[in-house]
Design a protein around this motif. Sequence first.
Motif, short mmCIF file in Angstrom:
data_model
loop_
_atom_site.label_atom_id
_atom_site.label_comp_id
_atom_site.label_asym_id
_atom_site.label_seq_id
_atom_site.Cartn_x
_atom_site.Cartn_y
_atom_site.Cartn_z
N TRP A 381 -9.56 -10.14 5.51
CA TRP A 381 -9.04 -9.29 4.34
C TRP A 381 -7.24 -9.54 4.97
O TRP A 381 -6.36 -10.16 4.12
CB TRP A 381 -9.21 -9.03 4.47
CG TRP A 381 -8.36 -7.85 2.87
CD1 TRP A 381 -8.41 -7.01 1.42
CD2 TRP A 381 -7.95 -6.03 3.39
NE1 TRP A 381 -7.57 -6.93 1.11
CE2 TRP A 381 -6.57 -5.82 2.99
CE3 TRP A 381 -7.10 -6.09 5.01
CZ2 TRP A 381 -5.83 -5.71 2.43
CZ3 TRP A 381 -5.85 -5.34 4.50
CH2 TRP A 381 -5.47 -4.76 3.14
N TRP A 382 -6.61 -9.59 6.23
CA TRP A 382 -5.25 -8.99 6.26
C TRP A 382 -4.67 -10.20 6.80
O TRP A 382 -3.93 -10.22 5.92
CB TRP A 382 -5.78 -8.45 7.76
CG TRP A 382 -4.39 -8.53 8.43
CD1 TRP A 382 -3.70 -8.89 9.01
CD2 TRP A 382 -3.25 -7.07 8.11
NE1 TRP A 382 -1.88 -8.20 9.33
CE2 TRP A 382 -1.76 -7.43 8.26
CE3 TRP A 382 -3.44 -5.72 7.02
CZ2 TRP A 382 -0.72 -6.25 8.50
CZ3 TRP A 382 -2.49 -4.82 7.36
CH2 TRP A 382 -1.17 -5.02 8.19
N ASN A 385 -3.54 -10.84 3.08
CA ASN A 385 -3.45 -9.94 1.90
C ASN A 385 -1.97 -9.38 2.64
O ASN A 385 -1.00 -8.37 2.07
CB ASN A 385 -3.94 -9.42 1.06
CG ASN A 385 -4.76 -9.51 0.65
OD1 ASN A 385 -4.78 -9.18 -0.70
ND2 ASN A 385 -6.08 -9.68 1.45
N TYR A 388 1.80 -9.03 1.21
CA TYR A 388 2.32 -8.50 0.35
C TYR A 388 2.84 -7.03 0.86
O TYR A 388 4.06 -7.03 0.30
CB TYR A 388 1.32 -7.53 -0.70
CG TYR A 388 -0.01 -8.84 -1.50
CD1 TYR A 388 0.41 -9.38 -3.11
CD2 TYR A 388 -0.96 -9.29 -1.39
CE1 TYR A 388 0.19 -10.03 -3.39
CE2 TYR A 388 -1.87 -9.57 -1.91
CZ TYR A 388 -1.46 -10.37 -3.13
OH TYR A 388 -2.09 -11.51 -4.28
N ARG A 402 0.58 -1.90 -3.51
CA ARG A 402 -0.98 -0.81 -3.26
C ARG A 402 -1.89 -0.83 -4.37
O ARG A 402 -2.96 -1.49 -3.60
CB ARG A 402 -0.33 0.51 -4.44
CG ARG A 402 -1.17 1.28 -3.48
CD ARG A 402 -0.93 3.42 -4.07
NE ARG A 402 -1.95 4.13 -3.40
CZ ARG A 402 -2.98 4.38 -4.33
NH1 ARG A 402 -3.45 3.66 -5.40
NH2 ARG A 402 -3.24 5.80 -3.93
N LEU A 405 -3.30 -4.22 -3.10
CA LEU A 405 -4.44 -4.18 -1.51
C LEU A 405 -5.59 -3.40 -1.40
O LEU A 405 -6.45 -3.76 -0.90
CB LEU A 405 -3.09 -3.65 -0.69
CG LEU A 405 -2.62 -4.11 -0.22
CD1 LEU A 405 -1.38 -3.41 0.54
CD2 LEU A 405 -2.66 -5.50 0.87
N PHE A 409 -9.06 -4.89 -1.22
CA PHE A 409 -9.61 -4.46 -0.03
C PHE A 409 -10.92 -3.92 -0.53
O PHE A 409 -12.37 -3.89 0.41
CB PHE A 409 -8.92 -3.44 0.46
CG PHE A 409 -9.57 -2.90 2.20
CD1 PHE A 409 -9.38 -3.25 3.11
CD2 PHE A 409 -10.64 -1.57 2.23
CE1 PHE A 409 -9.64 -2.93 4.20
CE2 PHE A 409 -10.66 -1.46 3.35
CZ PHE A 409 -10.10 -1.94 4.60
N TRP A 432 -3.23 4.25 2.99
CA TRP A 432 -1.85 3.45 1.74
C TRP A 432 -0.89 5.01 2.58
O TRP A 432 0.57 5.63 2.37
CB TRP A 432 -2.42 3.71 1.16
CG TRP A 432 -1.08 3.70 0.66
CD1 TRP A 432 -0.25 4.13 -0.81
CD2 TRP A 432 -0.12 2.24 -0.01
NE1 TRP A 432 0.43 3.96 -1.17
CE2 TRP A 432 0.71 2.86 -0.93
CE3 TRP A 432 -0.20 1.24 0.52
CZ2 TRP A 432 1.85 1.37 -1.50
CZ3 TRP A 432 0.57 -0.13 0.25
CH2 TRP A 432 1.50 -0.13 -1.20
#
Length: 632
Positions: A381-382, A385, A388, A402, A405, A409, A432
């Motif tokens: 995932w990281w 993403n 962004y 936001r 993400l 996630f 976040w």
Amino acid sequence: LVGEFADSAGKKGGEFYTPRSVVRMMVRLIEPREGMRIYDPCSGSGGMLILSKEYVEEHGDNARNLALFGQENNGGVWSISKMNLLLHGIPDADVKNGDTLAEPLHTQGGELMRFDRVITNPPFSLNYTREGIPFPERFRYGWCPEGGKKADLMFVQHMASVMRPQGTVATVMPHGVLFRGGAEREIRKGLLDDDLLDAVVGLAPNLFYGTGIPACILVLRAKGAKPMERRGKVLFINADAEFSAGRAQNHLLPEHIEKIVSAYHAFADIPGYATIVTHDQLRANDVNLNIRRYADNAPPPEPQDVRAHLVGGIPKREVAEKAALFAAHGFDPLHVLVERDADYYDFSDPTASKADLQKLVVADPGVAARETELTEAFHAWWEANARYIVDLPTTKALMAARATLLNSFVTTLTPVGLLDRFQVAGAIASWWGDIQFDLRALAAGGFGAVVDGWETTITTALDDKTDKGNPLDHRLVAVLLPEYLDEIGASEARRAELEATIKGATSSSNLEDDDDADDEEEIISAAELAALKKDLTAAKKNAKALEQQFVAKLAAARRQLSSKAAQDLVLRVSRAELTDQLDAYVARRRRLVVNALENWWEKYAVAFEAIETERAAAGEELSGFLRELGYG
């Protein structure tokens, strides 16, 4: 910043500040959208209006096309709210100063304005005066007793009266409004008769500043605005167990918010959590809206197997009840249990202690494999993403990033099955919340601005002797100057050792003339004590010198960072912060597996039969001693 003032203000702080986690949950319940009028009749520091605007931004709508209105009775707090709104980029909110019940100030053509969304936390249990109150048509369902500090439902009626045809209200209320009799019962009946009440959400105690009592959220919809499936019904959500305990105050975490909001929008029965109740059922109960009457979340009693207590063994039915918990974490209970008979297990290693159980779970191959699966999903995932975050200095699209993400996630990690959707959402939302201001700096000034901010935070905290935290714990230090951590750590340890020795020596010297003191007590000499104090002074000077060297080295290391190195550093730190959040959720989840095993160990590891045998053997041994002494 306003939150810090509210925290230190105690009871007074609760009059103008609602914890942001509660506000975020309420905003998600009412779902404000572009083009709407949002109104807070008891606006306090303006937080509900600010977070409503941010919600609109997060969902890709134009927040400039949003009209914000508020009214606050306290002039000082009203001034704070105006500044707070300005600092959040909201210069045009129409926030007025006055008493909403006695003098509602948002009018058009002599009539009250109407709003699409109303969201507020009015002061609890106020007095009010009925005489001369304007727009009495607001209170069509009845008047609360004057002088009884029960104006809560007067505020609710005001909110209901200013909704537009498709409007929605979310308001904090004390639990008393749910069951008090007399005029308040008649007001509740009127709200039900017009089918305005949509949901009642019970919250945990001690969430709010200045009061430890639990509160609830009432959600209302305009007459005729409910979807067909919700008409003639009220959803009760009992979320009073959804909190994280704090030293002075409890907290609503993102995972708790996710669970509450999901239950509200799903509008379905959830055993022990949410219940749909018809108006006929509520009328049969005399319009008593006590949440526990309809959604009782009391845990079931701990099962106790008499046979297992008497002769040993772990009931297979109790193990089966934990099957979902074990399967989610990849744990096979037969790795620590062995079949005893058709109905019971035993611990496979009878010599294992309770303390060994945690080690067995951590080392279990199935647990390790499931946790590795989650870690690999996170890494994937990281990689997909992180762009962004990298693009923020160019796109400035903080809220869009936001939303992307958070959604991706949850979509990526939930299918692994180790953490449920609420926990996964809680991990990313907590992350976040922790780094959002770094990301704002990133969007405004690039990666270098973020690193500059970290450097300033560290050096400022070093100068602030009242700061209880350790600025050297910041990840920037571990990345740029790891060698200094060991040196400074050794210096601090030496200083602490000397301080403890001197304190102990001073305490011992006070006993020197005490007749009851131990004659063999070693009392330190005055010369030795003076030498220790001299060493302590030198250690403090050394620590200060190291601190100054550290500040200079940190500044130099920052200047040597290229733009690409600054970007890599920010991404590395951000990723590590999210990893920590995810690991914390996994550790709590793993702890539940351990708790189940430890519970069985405590209940059934030693059977009553074994205790009786040991008691008989001990009794026989004691009898033998007594006979030898001539007492038999």
